[in-house]
Design an enzyme around this catalytic site. Structure first.
Site, mmCIF file in Angstrom:
data_model
loop_
_atom_site.group_PDB
_atom_site.id
_atom_site.type_symbol
_atom_site.label_atom_id
_atom_site.label_comp_id
_atom_site.label_asym_id
_atom_site.label_seq_id
_atom_site.Cartn_x
_atom_site.Cartn_y
_atom_site.Cartn_z
ATOM 1 N N CYS A 169 6.564 70.971 29.671
ATOM 2 C CA CYS A 169 7.490 71.650 28.085
ATOM 3 C C CYS A 169 7.989 73.286 28.395
ATOM 4 O O CYS A 169 8.279 73.964 29.135
ATOM 5 C CB CYS A 169 6.949 71.272 26.568
ATOM 6 S SG CYS A 169 8.543 70.387 26.055
ATOM 7 N N HIS B 52 4.870 66.498 26.858
ATOM 8 C CA HIS B 52 3.572 66.741 26.579
ATOM 9 C C HIS B 52 2.822 65.748 26.508
ATOM 10 O O HIS B 52 2.739 64.687 25.968
ATOM 11 C CB HIS B 52 3.498 67.282 24.536
ATOM 12 C CG HIS B 52 4.417 68.011 24.324
ATOM 13 N ND1 HIS B 52 3.937 69.375 23.430
ATOM 14 C CD2 HIS B 52 5.925 68.467 24.026
ATOM 15 C CE1 HIS B 52 4.658 69.802 23.242
ATOM 16 N NE2 HIS B 52 6.040 69.595 23.654
ATOM 17 N N GLU C 227 -0.312 66.050 26.499
ATOM 18 C CA GLU C 227 -1.456 66.389 25.580
ATOM 19 C C GLU C 227 -1.326 65.766 24.215
ATOM 20 O O GLU C 227 -2.525 65.503 22.979
ATOM 21 C CB GLU C 227 -1.781 67.348 25.191
ATOM 22 C CG GLU C 227 -0.759 68.747 24.796
ATOM 23 C CD GLU C 227 0.955 68.271 24.799
ATOM 24 O OE1 GLU C 227 0.969 68.420 25.804
ATOM 25 O OE2 GLU C 227 0.778 69.753 24.490
HETATM 26 N N1 GLN Z 1 13.110 73.632 22.801
HETATM 27 C C1 GLN Z 1 11.449 74.068 23.735
HETATM 28 C C2 GLN Z 1 11.724 75.411 24.154
HETATM 29 O O1 GLN Z 1 12.959 75.742 25.006
HETATM 30 C C3 GLN Z 1 10.037 74.049 23.975
HETATM 31 C C4 GLN Z 1 10.249 72.562 23.703
HETATM 32 C C5 GLN Z 1 8.798 71.832 23.607
HETATM 33 O O2 GLN Z 1 7.672 72.767 24.254
HETATM 34 N N2 GLN Z 1 7.931 71.305 22.606
HETATM 35 O O3 GLN Z 1 11.104 76.321 24.395
#
Ligand code: GLN
Length: 191
Positions: free
Chosen positions: A78, A169, A171
């Site tokens: 992410c 994610h 995890e």
């Molecule tokens: N929207 C977040 C970003 O741009 C990432 C979201 C996340 O890690 N769950 O950093």
């Protein structure tokens, strides 16, 4: 085998316990000297702007680039994917700029800010459970990048040699097979 989880901000504890379940020793990393004896590193989800700022504040930029140059595997999930990307759509600045992908932030639109789905991942037998939270997607990949998973048409997981990135994610579920996949990668590069 010892794997670190960059512990500046974000979902650190969950990655530590998933990595342990996948059979590796897992430790949080808060200082650059803690990178020395690691075989691999996870950059967790959270907020990429914040994680990026803390990477610079705590002097992690060059040590992490060296870590990658030494072919020690890094897994970005992410926000961690955004930290790894060589290009971020709509902005001039990047963070580590290591992986040949273009990341688009918050790419799934408001009505789909967060969702869960089963995802087929190349190299893993059955679909894995994936949680997306304001997730980025991979808009474009370079030649050396292997696409591992797509959701509808969008690329949501990819690998470039020792670098692994996932939009979601892994995890936050009970499914630790992507962590096992990463542990296998780390074992391969250590040998
Ligand atoms: N929207 C977040 C970003 O741009 C990432 C979201 C996340 O890690 N769950 O950093």
């Amino acid at each position: 085998m010892k794997i670190g989880v960059l512990a500046l901000q974000g979902a650190v504890a969950e990655h530590l316990s998933m990595m342990e379940r996948a059979g590796a020793e897992a430790v949080p990393v808060k200082r650059t000297d803690e990178l020395a004896d690691l075989d691999g590193l996870i950059i967790p989800g959270g907020e990429s702007t914040t994680i990026g700022k803390l990477i610079r504040t705590y002097g992690f930029t060059e040590p992490l680039r060296s870590f990658s140059q030494e072919r020690r595997p890094i897994f970005g999930t992410c926000a961690g994917l955004i930290i790894l990307a060589k290009e971020i759509a709509g902005q001039a600045d990047t963070h580590l700029g290591l992986m040949d992908i273009r990341a688009a932030r918050n790419a799934f639109g408001r009505q789909r800010e967060s969702f869960e789905t089963d995802l087929a991942v190349k190299g893993i037998d059955d679909p894995i459970r994936a949680v997306f939270i304001r997730a980025p997607l991979i808009e474009q990949v370079g030649e050396g990048v292997e696409v591992l998973a797509t959701h509808r048409e969008d690329i949501v997981a990819a690998r470039e040699e020792h670098l692994l990135a996932a939009s979601f994610h892994p995890e936050l579920t009970e499914d630790h097979r992507l962590h096992v996949y990463f542990a296998d990668m780390v074992r391969q590069y250590r040998a």
